[in-house]
Write a protein that holds these residues in place. Structure first.
Motif, mmCIF file in Angstrom:
data_model
loop_
_atom_site.group_PDB
_atom_site.id
_atom_site.type_symbol
_atom_site.label_atom_id
_atom_site.label_comp_id
_atom_site.label_asym_id
_atom_site.label_seq_id
_atom_site.Cartn_x
_atom_site.Cartn_y
_atom_site.Cartn_z
ATOM 1 N N ASP A 104 -1.624 6.745 -4.456
ATOM 2 C CA ASP A 104 -2.455 6.146 -3.411
ATOM 3 C C ASP A 104 -2.833 4.720 -3.834
ATOM 4 O OD1 ASP A 104 -4.067 6.830 -5.524
ATOM 5 O OD2 ASP A 104 -5.554 7.925 -4.352
ATOM 6 N N ASN A 105 -1.816 3.909 -4.090
ATOM 7 C CA ASN A 105 -2.000 2.596 -4.692
ATOM 8 C C ASN A 105 -2.033 1.471 -3.672
ATOM 9 O OD1 ASN A 105 0.313 4.203 -6.513
ATOM 10 N ND2 ASN A 105 -1.510 3.606 -7.626
ATOM 11 N N ILE A 115 -6.430 3.459 -2.514
ATOM 12 C CA ILE A 115 -6.889 3.512 -1.132
ATOM 13 C C ILE A 115 -7.096 4.974 -0.725
ATOM 14 C CG2 ILE A 115 -6.084 1.343 -0.133
ATOM 15 C CD1 ILE A 115 -3.414 2.556 0.379
ATOM 16 N N PRO A 116 -8.002 5.227 0.241
ATOM 17 C CA PRO A 116 -8.342 6.610 0.627
ATOM 18 C C PRO A 116 -7.299 7.209 1.572
ATOM 19 C CG PRO A 116 -9.656 5.078 1.899
ATOM 20 C CD PRO A 116 -8.877 4.245 0.923
ATOM 21 N N CYS A 117 -6.116 7.469 1.044
ATOM 22 C CA CYS A 117 -5.016 7.965 1.877
ATOM 23 C C CYS A 117 -5.316 9.321 2.491
ATOM 24 C CB CYS A 117 -3.740 8.081 1.034
ATOM 25 S SG CYS A 117 -3.118 6.510 0.406
ATOM 26 N N GLY A 160 0.841 -1.184 0.000
ATOM 27 C CA GLY A 160 0.000 0.000 0.000
ATOM 28 C C GLY A 160 0.879 1.236 0.000
ATOM 29 N N VAL A 161 0.534 2.210 -0.823
ATOM 30 C CA VAL A 161 1.353 3.401 -1.000
ATOM 31 C C VAL A 161 0.528 4.657 -0.795
ATOM 32 C CG1 VAL A 161 2.858 4.692 -2.555
ATOM 33 C CG2 VAL A 161 2.803 2.199 -2.671
ATOM 34 N N CYS A 184 -1.837 4.820 5.108
ATOM 35 C CA CYS A 184 -2.790 3.763 5.423
ATOM 36 C C CYS A 184 -2.002 2.537 5.881
ATOM 37 C CB CYS A 184 -3.644 3.399 4.205
ATOM 38 S SG CYS A 184 -4.756 4.716 3.647
ATOM 39 N N GLN A 185 -2.386 1.975 6.997
ATOM 40 C CA GLN A 185 -1.692 0.824 7.553
ATOM 41 C C GLN A 185 -2.360 -0.463 7.085
ATOM 42 O OE1 GLN A 185 1.167 1.225 9.319
ATOM 43 N NE2 GLN A 185 0.872 3.405 8.853
ATOM 44 N N LEU A 186 -1.555 -1.361 6.495
ATOM 45 C CA LEU A 186 -2.071 -2.633 6.006
ATOM 46 C C LEU A 186 -1.884 -3.719 7.053
ATOM 47 C CD1 LEU A 186 -0.874 -2.835 2.286
ATOM 48 C CD2 LEU A 186 -2.804 -1.592 3.273
#
Length: 237
Positions: free
Chosen positions: A166-167, A186-188, A157-158, A193-195
């Motif tokens: 925001d991948n 992802i809705p950064c 997650g980026v 965002c923590q995976l």
């Protein structure tokens, strides 16, 4: 140009938010060749280096601790050597020329994926490069692989506001490359965002600064259903 090079040296000690684009369903590429495009690039590098010589001693000493017991990896100055199958060797050479200047730092060998993980650092960006042990080809990913509990697949997650990325992707290693099961965003918002893997077939991304103003809190859960991943978004209090 000198200012950009000075910033590059600083980045070699600090690994920021992941960046780049997904390279899924990919068998990789050969290592790039470092050469100047023209004499101006040589002069720019020569002028800077004559005033501020690069000192990589500390950086390489730290890196060596990660490969010192691995006979398949070795460094000599700006060249990183990695042995792959068939008696072949991959040579990764740091490149100081132009706007796409980059350096390599070895991370570790990933037994589950069958690849060596190398960090590729640019001026304002960095990637995680997979060096496939079977083929010796390179696959660039914008984020560090995070394996599922059963090691069947990995995700990254980026959240990179600077580079507008925001991948999120879920991939499988095929030995010769990687294959995507999911590529999405992802809705950064204004944060990371923590995976976290809940199980071999369920992944969550918790984003505590979502929205344009960074004042929303969201969690996205990705669950494997048949041959697809289904996303469910929940607003957090």
């Amino acid at each position: 140009m000198p200012g950009r090079l000075i910033c590059l040296i600083a980045l070699m000690f600090t690994f920021g938010a992941a960046s780049g684009t997904a390279c899924a369903d990919d068998i990789g590429k050969p290592p790039p060749v470092c050469r100047p495009k023209n004499w101006n690039e040589v002069e720019s590098w020569r002028d800077w280096a004559s005033h501020t010589p690069v000192d990589n001693t500390a950086k390489w000493a730290e890196e060596k601790q990660r490969w010192v017991n691995n006979r398949d990896v070795w460094r000599w100055l700006d060249k990183l050597f990695i042995a792959v199958e068939g008696g072949k060797v991959v040579t990764l050479t740091d490149c100081p020329f132009g706007d796409e200047m980059y350096v390599y730092l070895y991370d570790h060998y990933d037994e589950a994926g069958g690849f060596h993980l190398v960090q590729t650092l640019f001026y304002e960006d960095h990637l995680y490069t997979l060096v496939m042990r079977k083929t010796g080809r390179l696959i660039d990913l914008p984020g560090r692989p995070i394996w599922s509990p059963d090691k069947a697949r990995f995700a990254y997650g980026v959240c990179d506001l600077l580079n507008g990325k925001d991948n999120l992707a879920i991939l499988r290693s095929t030995g010769e490359g990687v294959k995507a099961e999911l590529e999405t965003t992802i809705p950064c918002g204004l944060g990371d965002c923590q995976l976290a893997w809940e199980s071999p077939t369920a992944l969550t991304a918790t984003c505590l600064k979502s929205g344009d103003q960074g004042n929303e809190r969201k969690r996205v859960r990705y669950a494997r259903q048949a041959d697809k991943w289904v996303a469910t978004t929940t607003a957090l209090k």
